[in-house]
Design an enzyme around this catalytic site. Structure first.
Site, PDB file in Angstrom:
ATOM      1  N   GLU A 195     -70.442 -28.154 102.285  1.00  0.00           N
ATOM      2  CA  GLU A 195     -71.534 -27.215 102.519  1.00  0.00           C
ATOM      3  C   GLU A 195     -72.848 -27.956 102.771  1.00  0.00           C
ATOM      4  O   GLU A 195     -73.190 -28.878 102.057  1.00  0.00           O
ATOM      5  CB  GLU A 195     -71.704 -26.266 101.315  1.00  0.00           C
TER       6      GLU A 195
ATOM      7  N   CYS B 261     -70.994 -19.914  94.215  1.00  0.00           N
ATOM      8  CA  CYS B 261     -70.994 -21.277  94.747  1.00  0.00           C
ATOM      9  C   CYS B 261     -72.312 -21.570  95.443  1.00  0.00           C
ATOM     10  O   CYS B 261     -72.932 -22.622  95.233  1.00  0.00           O
ATOM     11  CB  CYS B 261     -69.811 -21.490  95.690  1.00  0.00           C
TER      12      CYS B 261
ATOM     13  N   HIS C 181     -66.309 -26.668  99.189  1.00  0.00           N
ATOM     14  CA  HIS C 181     -65.367 -25.559  98.969  1.00  0.00           C
ATOM     15  C   HIS C 181     -63.953 -26.050  99.261  1.00  0.00           C
ATOM     16  O   HIS C 181     -63.718 -26.737 100.268  1.00  0.00           O
ATOM     17  CB  HIS C 181     -65.691 -24.388  99.909  1.00  0.00           C
TER      18      HIS C 181
HETATM   19  N1  PCA Z   1     -65.702 -19.792  94.365  1.00  0.00           N
HETATM   20  C1  PCA Z   1     -66.685 -18.731  94.381  1.00  0.00           C
HETATM   21  C2  PCA Z   1     -67.355 -18.795  93.038  1.00  0.00           C
HETATM   22  C3  PCA Z   1     -66.486 -19.646  92.193  1.00  0.00           C
HETATM   23  C4  PCA Z   1     -65.563 -20.306  93.129  1.00  0.00           C
HETATM   24  O1  PCA Z   1     -64.754 -21.177  92.838  1.00  0.00           O
HETATM   25  C5  PCA Z   1     -67.646 -18.831  95.566  1.00  0.00           C
HETATM   26  O2  PCA Z   1     -67.229 -19.293  96.631  1.00  0.00           O
HETATM   27  O3  PCA Z   1     -68.800 -18.449  95.432  1.00  0.00           O
END
Ligand code: PCA
Length: 225
Positions: free
Chosen positions: A82, A145, A169
């Site tokens: 990200e 996240c 992610h």
């Molecule tokens: N994914 C979620 C929140 C916790 C996680 O592992 C997200 O993409 O916001």
């Protein structure tokens, strides 16, 4: 000399997900070293009211030189590095405490967005060079996240020297898709990546982060990349 540390976080399970690969990856890397740096890990709550205090406590406890946070994005096929966090809480599902803010800021009067201070494109290249699919992502969503990356960047904006931070992610694990028993024949459950492959990718990302830190030691962190 005091031990320099990397803080690596994952998230607890949330929504329909009985497990969260991000916590498993972080736990698996706890205590490993990247060069001379020690990896310390923690699992963050999927709770918008608690995440800020939890991050503050972890940073105070581990005094990291660099922070990498991990989360699950089921449906993505590659590690998504990200680059951006936005000042928006707009949860598509409730968090684990039952909250579901719509269109609220994370930090009232905070900047609209921050760029991750770890070099996202360089990290993508490093993960790919290790043989693991990775891509640059310009939206971490508007759930926990994104909130974690925004808060990490926000703490840093006020800190001298800054602690570079980033977010990756992860795809779903094969077991997560296999456990969906009622999928229609036309659906295969979506892409997955196994834990061992994720670990290779995250080790490569951390190595790139440490190289970046060593190269930029003593210099101002550039704000755009
Ligand atoms: N994914 C979620 C929140 C916790 C996680 O592992 C997200 O993409 O916001």
């Amino acid at each position: 000399m005091t031990q320099e540390t990397i803080l690596l976080t994952g998230f607890e399970p949330f929504g329909d997900h009985a497990i969260n690969p991000s916590a498993l990856v972080a736990e698996a890397l706890d205590g490993e070293r990247i060069g001379t740096m020690l990896i310390r890990t923690a699992t963050l709550p999927v709770d918008g009211a608690r995440i800020e205090a939890t991050l503050h406590e972890l940073i105070a406890l581990t005094k990291p030189r660099v922070v990498l946070a991990l989360g699950l994005a089921a449906g993505r096929a590659a590690l998504n590095v990200e680059r951006v966090a936005v000042n928006v809480r707009d949860y598509a599902i409730t968090d684990n405490a039952g909250a579901r803010p719509e269109g609220l800021p994370i930090v009232t009067d905070g900047p609209d967005a921050y760029l991750a201070t770890l070099p996202a494109a360089e990290i993508v290249r490093a993960i790919r060079a290790a043989g693991v699919p990775a891509r640059l992502s310009d939206s971490a969503g508007t759930y926990l996240c994104n909130q974690a990356l925004y808060l990490l960047c926000h703490f840093n904006a006020a800190r001298e020297p800054a602690v570079p931070c980033g977010f990756i992610h992860l795809p779903a694990l094969p077991a997560q898709v296999a456990s969906h028993q009622d999928l229609p024949l036309s659906q295969d459950g979506g892409p997955t990546m196994d834990l061992a492959t994720m670990l290779i990718g995250i080790r490569a990302a951390l190595a790139a982060a440490v190289r970046f830190l060593q190269e930029s030691d003593g210099q101002q962190l550039p704000s755009h990349r």
